[in-house]
Scaffold this motif. Structure first.
Motif, PDB file in Angstrom:
ATOM      1  N   MET A   1       1.287  -1.505  -0.155  1.00 25.46           N
ATOM      2  CA  MET A   1       0.024   0.033  -0.522  1.00 25.46           C
ATOM      3  C   MET A   1       0.869   1.235  -0.162  1.00 25.46           C
ATOM      4  O   MET A   1       0.149   2.454  -0.291  1.00 25.46           O
ATOM      5  N   ASP A   2       1.984   1.084   0.643  1.00 23.23           N
ATOM      6  CA  ASP A   2       3.024   2.432   0.222  1.00 23.23           C
ATOM      7  C   ASP A   2       3.115   2.621  -1.312  1.00 23.23           C
ATOM      8  O   ASP A   2       2.945   3.497  -1.364  1.00 23.23           O
ATOM      9  N   GLU A   3       2.652   1.916  -1.782  1.00 21.71           N
ATOM     10  CA  GLU A   3       3.933   2.420  -3.702  1.00 21.71           C
ATOM     11  C   GLU A   3       2.301   2.817  -3.464  1.00 21.71           C
ATOM     12  O   GLU A   3       2.086   3.439  -4.822  1.00 21.71           O
ATOM     13  N   VAL A   4       0.902   2.953  -3.644  1.00 19.39           N
ATOM     14  CA  VAL A   4      -0.378   3.149  -4.298  1.00 19.39           C
ATOM     15  C   VAL A   4      -0.221   4.734  -3.653  1.00 19.39           C
ATOM     16  O   VAL A   4      -1.136   5.632  -3.949  1.00 19.39           O
ATOM     17  N   GLY A   5      -0.082   4.568  -2.828  1.00 13.84           N
ATOM     18  CA  GLY A   5       0.434   6.187  -1.595  1.00 13.84           C
ATOM     19  C   GLY A   5       0.801   7.332  -2.474  1.00 13.84           C
ATOM     20  O   GLY A   5       0.264   8.189  -1.450  1.00 13.84           O
ATOM     21  N   ILE A   6       1.579   7.021  -3.058  1.00 15.05           N
ATOM     22  CA  ILE A   6       2.069   7.975  -3.870  1.00 15.05           C
ATOM     23  C   ILE A   6       1.587   8.917  -5.287  1.00 15.05           C
ATOM     24  O   ILE A   6       2.426   9.838  -4.952  1.00 15.05           O
ATOM     25  N   ILE A   7       0.609   7.995  -4.994  1.00 17.69           N
ATOM     26  CA  ILE A   7       0.329   8.490  -6.400  1.00 17.69           C
ATOM     27  C   ILE A   7      -0.608  10.312  -6.191  1.00 17.69           C
ATOM     28  O   ILE A   7      -1.801   9.764  -4.670  1.00 17.69           O
ATOM     29  N   SER A   8      -1.175  10.739  -6.928  1.00 14.84           N
ATOM     30  CA  SER A   8      -1.228  12.035  -5.926  1.00 14.84           C
ATOM     31  C   SER A   8      -2.948  11.964  -6.142  1.00 14.84           C
ATOM     32  O   SER A   8      -3.004  11.220  -7.084  1.00 14.84           O
ATOM     33  N   PRO A   9      -3.656  12.910  -5.291  1.00 10.12           N
ATOM     34  CA  PRO A   9      -4.735  12.841  -5.531  1.00 10.12           C
ATOM     35  C   PRO A   9      -5.597  13.294  -5.853  1.00 10.12           C
ATOM     36  O   PRO A   9      -6.822  12.706  -6.467  1.00 10.12           O
ATOM     37  N   TRP A  10      -5.015  14.339  -7.119  1.00  7.31           N
ATOM     38  CA  TRP A  10      -5.527  15.158  -8.084  1.00  7.31           C
ATOM     39  C   TRP A  10      -5.626  13.618  -9.404  1.00  7.31           C
ATOM     40  O   TRP A  10      -6.246  13.658 -10.185  1.00  7.31           O
ATOM     41  N   VAL A  11      -4.966  12.873  -9.388  1.00  6.36           N
ATOM     42  CA  VAL A  11      -5.588  11.617 -10.651  1.00  6.36           C
ATOM     43  C   VAL A  11      -6.103  10.918  -9.563  1.00  6.36           C
ATOM     44  O   VAL A  11      -7.209  10.233 -11.045  1.00  6.36           O
ATOM     45  N   TYR A  12      -6.268  10.770  -8.627  1.00  5.42           N
ATOM     46  CA  TYR A  12      -7.322   9.754  -8.053  1.00  5.42           C
ATOM     47  C   TYR A  12      -9.317  10.726  -8.460  1.00  5.42           C
ATOM     48  O   TYR A  12      -9.988   9.680  -8.991  1.00  5.42           O
ATOM     49  N   VAL A  13      -8.938  12.070  -8.103  1.00  5.31           N
ATOM     50  CA  VAL A  13      -9.779  12.125  -8.363  1.00  5.31           C
ATOM     51  C   VAL A  13     -10.068  12.224 -10.012  1.00  5.31           C
ATOM     52  O   VAL A  13     -11.971  12.284 -10.614  1.00  5.31           O
ATOM     53  N   LEU A  14      -9.607  13.089 -11.071  1.00  4.47           N
ATOM     54  CA  LEU A  14      -9.299  12.635 -12.173  1.00  4.47           C
ATOM     55  C   LEU A  14      -9.272  10.737 -13.253  1.00  4.47           C
ATOM     56  O   LEU A  14     -11.217  11.261 -13.940  1.00  4.47           O
ATOM     57  N   VAL A  15      -9.378  10.340 -12.471  1.00  8.76           N
ATOM     58  CA  VAL A  15     -10.270   8.875 -12.313  1.00  8.76           C
ATOM     59  C   VAL A  15     -10.915   8.800 -12.376  1.00  8.76           C
ATOM     60  O   VAL A  15     -12.523   7.917 -12.630  1.00  8.76           O
ATOM     61  N   GLY A  16     -11.392   9.175 -10.801  1.00 13.03           N
ATOM     62  CA  GLY A  16     -13.318   8.929 -10.461  1.00 13.03           C
ATOM     63  C   GLY A  16     -13.938   9.985 -10.886  1.00 13.03           C
ATOM     64  O   GLY A  16     -15.309   9.332 -11.585  1.00 13.03           O
ATOM     65  N   LEU A  17     -13.463  11.153 -12.162  1.00 12.01           N
ATOM     66  CA  LEU A  17     -15.134  11.553 -13.054  1.00 12.01           C
ATOM     67  C   LEU A  17     -14.721  10.899 -14.007  1.00 12.01           C
ATOM     68  O   LEU A  17     -15.824  10.835 -14.906  1.00 12.01           O
ATOM     69  N   GLY A  18     -13.859  10.365 -14.292  1.00 12.58           N
ATOM     70  CA  GLY A  18     -13.716   9.293 -15.671  1.00 12.58           C
ATOM     71  C   GLY A  18     -14.894   8.193 -15.180  1.00 12.58           C
ATOM     72  O   GLY A  18     -15.711   7.937 -16.174  1.00 12.58           O
ATOM     73  N   PHE A  19     -14.850   7.343 -14.430  1.00 12.13           N
ATOM     74  CA  PHE A  19     -15.725   6.359 -13.674  1.00 12.13           C
ATOM     75  C   PHE A  19     -17.249   7.564 -13.956  1.00 12.13           C
ATOM     76  O   PHE A  19     -17.821   6.132 -14.724  1.00 12.13           O
ATOM     77  N   LEU A  20     -17.434   8.522 -13.078  1.00 11.97           N
ATOM     78  CA  LEU A  20     -18.844   8.544 -13.352  1.00 11.97           C
ATOM     79  C   LEU A  20     -19.278   9.114 -14.609  1.00 11.97           C
ATOM     80  O   LEU A  20     -20.451   8.896 -15.047  1.00 11.97           O
ATOM     81  N   ALA A  21     -18.055   9.529 -15.528  1.00  6.96           N
ATOM     82  CA  ALA A  21     -18.955  10.104 -16.827  1.00  6.96           C
ATOM     83  C   ALA A  21     -19.264   8.555 -17.533  1.00  6.96           C
ATOM     84  O   ALA A  21     -20.645   8.423 -18.391  1.00  6.96           O
ATOM     85  N   ALA A  22     -18.442   7.531 -17.213  1.00  6.38           N
ATOM     86  CA  ALA A  22     -18.794   6.223 -17.958  1.00  6.38           C
ATOM     87  C   ALA A  22     -19.850   5.585 -17.773  1.00  6.38           C
ATOM     88  O   ALA A  22     -21.095   5.138 -17.929  1.00  6.38           O
ATOM     89  N   PHE A  23     -20.579   5.500 -16.457  1.00  7.31           N
ATOM     90  CA  PHE A  23     -21.689   4.985 -15.469  1.00  7.31           C
ATOM     91  C   PHE A  23     -23.011   6.314 -16.087  1.00  7.31           C
ATOM     92  O   PHE A  23     -24.008   5.626 -16.229  1.00  7.31           O
ATOM     93  N   ALA A  24     -22.814   7.074 -16.291  1.00  3.00           N
ATOM     94  CA  ALA A  24     -23.662   8.756 -17.234  1.00  3.00           C
ATOM     95  C   ALA A  24     -24.232   8.367 -17.855  1.00  3.00           C
ATOM     96  O   ALA A  24     -25.166   8.536 -18.693  1.00  3.00           O
ATOM     97  N   ALA A  25     -23.165   7.624 -19.150  1.00  2.80           N
ATOM     98  CA  ALA A  25     -23.002   7.216 -20.414  1.00  2.80           C
ATOM     99  C   ALA A  25     -23.780   5.812 -20.080  1.00  2.80           C
ATOM    100  O   ALA A  25     -24.983   5.902 -21.136  1.00  2.80           O
ATOM    101  N   VAL A  26     -23.758   5.224 -19.321  1.00  2.32           N
ATOM    102  CA  VAL A  26     -24.382   3.818 -19.033  1.00  2.32           C
ATOM    103  C   VAL A  26     -25.896   4.012 -19.018  1.00  2.32           C
ATOM    104  O   VAL A  26     -27.015   3.455 -19.072  1.00  2.32           O
ATOM    105  N   GLU A  27     -26.582   5.228 -18.084  1.00  2.00           N
ATOM    106  CA  GLU A  27     -27.758   5.797 -17.406  1.00  2.00           C
ATOM    107  C   GLU A  27     -28.076   5.844 -18.643  1.00  2.00           C
ATOM    108  O   GLU A  27     -29.235   5.525 -18.959  1.00  2.00           O
ATOM    109  N   TYR A  28     -27.807   6.809 -19.443  1.00  2.79           N
ATOM    110  CA  TYR A  28     -28.360   8.126 -20.873  1.00  2.79           C
ATOM    111  C   TYR A  28     -29.021   6.518 -21.800  1.00  2.79           C
ATOM    112  O   TYR A  28     -29.781   6.772 -22.168  1.00  2.79           O
TER     113      TYR A  28
END
Length: 163
Positions: A1-28
């Motif tokens: 888990m030490d290795e995962v912790g070095i990824i910047s939080p803004w990258v997690y936010v960007l990936v989360g927004l991408g997943f939300l966009a994919a789920f919104a496309a599925v819902e549409y």
């Protein structure tokens, strides 16, 4: 888990927004009924692959800086070389992590037995051949030198009292 912790939080936010966009496309797609549902599942799978790719790019950026390499150059290489071969090249060619001395904090290269700045003993080594030995070894596996009582003063036999 030490290795995962070095990824910047803004990258997690960007990936989360991408997943939300994919789920919104599925819902549409489900509400409109126009594209078939397997195409929506393929969109989620593609979004997962792109999200993992973005997380790997973020990891390369932070890990390269942590290892004393050019983070910008390696990130651009990871992005620009197609088919994720840039990421594979990074993992094959990256430098080992830089360790620091627990006593003085000096940067250490891999394989050092002693700190070059303060002479702190980093790992147990044989007093005869200076090779690394195990902490519980009784004898050096390379030269056979006894490793017991290293540094203990040699005592003389007890004197006998007359009588």
């Amino acid at each position: 888990m030490d290795e995962v912790g070095i990824i910047s939080p803004w990258v997690y936010v960007l990936v989360g927004l991408g997943f939300l966009a994919a789920f919104a496309a599925v819902e549409y797609a489900a509400r409109s009924g126009k594209p078939p549902l397997p195409l929506a599942a393929l969109a989620i799978f593609g979004g997962t692959i792109v999200g993992c790719y973005i997380l790997l790019i973020g990891y390369v950026y932070r890990d390269a800086a942590r290892r004393g390499m050019s983070s910008l150059a390696w990130t651009l290489l990871a992005i620009c070389v197609p088919n994720a071969l840039g990421i594979v090249l990074y993992f094959v060619l990256r430098k080992p992590r830089i360790a620091s001395c627990p006593q003085c904090g000096n940067a250490l290269q891999p394989g050092f037995n002693f700190c070059p700045s303060c002479n702190y003993k980093l790992s147990p080594s044989c007093p005869q051949c200076q090779r690394v030995v195990g902490a519980g070894d009784a004898f050096c596996p390379y030269c056979g030198t006894s490793l017991r009582n290293q540094g203990a003063p040699v005592s003389s036999p007890p004197e006998r009292l007359p009588g």
